[in-house]
Design a protein around this motif. Sequence first.
Motif, mmCIF file in Angstrom:
data_model
loop_
_atom_site.group_PDB
_atom_site.id
_atom_site.type_symbol
_atom_site.label_atom_id
_atom_site.label_comp_id
_atom_site.label_asym_id
_atom_site.label_seq_id
_atom_site.Cartn_x
_atom_site.Cartn_y
_atom_site.Cartn_z
ATOM 1 N N PHE A 175 1.040 -1.268 -0.016
ATOM 2 C CA PHE A 175 0.128 -0.170 0.103
ATOM 3 C C PHE A 175 0.820 1.149 0.206
ATOM 4 N N PHE A 176 0.457 2.383 -0.811
ATOM 5 C CA PHE A 176 1.124 3.509 -0.762
ATOM 6 C C PHE A 176 0.331 4.740 -0.177
ATOM 7 N N VAL A 177 0.352 5.544 0.443
ATOM 8 C CA VAL A 177 -0.144 6.571 1.331
ATOM 9 C C VAL A 177 0.419 7.824 0.654
ATOM 10 N N ALA A 178 -0.469 8.530 -0.019
ATOM 11 C CA ALA A 178 0.043 10.135 -0.480
ATOM 12 C C ALA A 178 -0.661 11.137 0.593
ATOM 13 N N THR A 179 0.388 11.831 0.897
ATOM 14 C CA THR A 179 -0.169 12.908 1.907
ATOM 15 C C THR A 179 0.291 14.400 1.153
ATOM 16 N N VAL A 180 -0.166 15.543 1.757
ATOM 17 C CA VAL A 180 0.107 16.901 1.235
ATOM 18 C C VAL A 180 1.180 17.578 2.260
ATOM 19 N N ARG A 181 2.448 17.929 1.949
ATOM 20 C CA ARG A 181 3.366 18.787 2.710
ATOM 21 C C ARG A 181 2.844 19.989 2.944
ATOM 22 N N PRO A 182 3.327 20.562 4.162
ATOM 23 C CA PRO A 182 2.785 21.978 4.456
ATOM 24 C C PRO A 182 2.888 23.224 3.157
ATOM 25 N N ASP A 183 3.688 22.904 2.440
ATOM 26 C CA ASP A 183 3.869 23.753 1.239
ATOM 27 C C ASP A 183 3.193 23.505 -0.029
ATOM 28 N N GLY A 184 2.388 22.356 0.312
ATOM 29 C CA GLY A 184 1.554 21.855 -0.864
ATOM 30 C C GLY A 184 1.932 20.773 -1.773
ATOM 31 N N ARG A 185 3.474 20.564 -1.771
ATOM 32 C CA ARG A 185 3.829 19.468 -2.479
ATOM 33 C C ARG A 185 3.410 18.006 -1.840
ATOM 34 N N ALA A 229 -6.024 14.963 4.627
ATOM 35 C CA ALA A 229 -6.496 14.529 3.396
ATOM 36 C C ALA A 229 -5.229 13.592 2.646
ATOM 37 N N CYS A 230 -5.919 12.471 2.355
ATOM 38 C CA CYS A 230 -4.810 11.403 1.681
ATOM 39 C C CYS A 230 -5.492 10.685 0.724
ATOM 40 N N SER A 231 -4.742 10.018 0.089
ATOM 41 C CA SER A 231 -4.966 8.883 -0.951
ATOM 42 C C SER A 231 -4.038 7.616 -0.697
ATOM 43 N N ILE A 232 -4.778 6.515 -0.695
ATOM 44 C CA ILE A 232 -4.201 5.162 -0.712
ATOM 45 C C ILE A 232 -4.267 4.297 -1.718
ATOM 46 N N SER A 233 -3.283 3.844 -2.281
ATOM 47 C CA SER A 233 -3.149 3.036 -3.489
ATOM 48 C C SER A 233 -2.596 1.632 -3.217
ATOM 49 N N VAL A 234 -3.466 0.633 -4.020
ATOM 50 C CA VAL A 234 -2.868 -0.754 -3.858
ATOM 51 C C VAL A 234 -3.151 -1.578 -5.108
#
Length: 175
Positions: free
Chosen positions: A40-50, A84-89
Amino acid sequence: MTDYEPTSTRNLDRYGNGPLPWSRARDVLTADTPAADLTFFVATVRPDGRPHSAGVGAVWVDDVLYFVGGPGTRRSRNLAANPACSISVRLRGIDLVLEGDAHRVTDLDVVARLAEVYRSGGWPATAEGDALTAPFSAPSAGPPPWHLYRLTLRRAVGVATEEPHGATCWEFAGD
């Protein structure tokens, strides 16, 4: 038990296939976690938006996706500021992306129960208060203790990789 059911379903397929039922993805998640070797991979957002993405140890329990992260990891710091995040698998027969908000679980009973689930899949996790520990974890998890996160599912997209083919977006009300 949450028993997520989609509030809406949208067919994304351009080749004449019908929409996929949510049960197809849900049933594979239920059957294959925690025993199958899934990444599984979790995608999050850094404070600077990256964006930031990292592999996570995740399990689907009672229609909820849980995952771990050390308090000092980039994903945990990002989630503390913006859940807010997304998780892919990649599952058997379907690639899946789950979107929503992830919040730290501090309920001691839930943490203890999830430690048992992780142990049943081969990771020797134990609950220590509101966190998990073990003799080892993935390098991306950071050092112990590890926080447990619960995804409140808002949206999912599935693309079938075997018959019957198709691509579908499911929307959920969340909690």
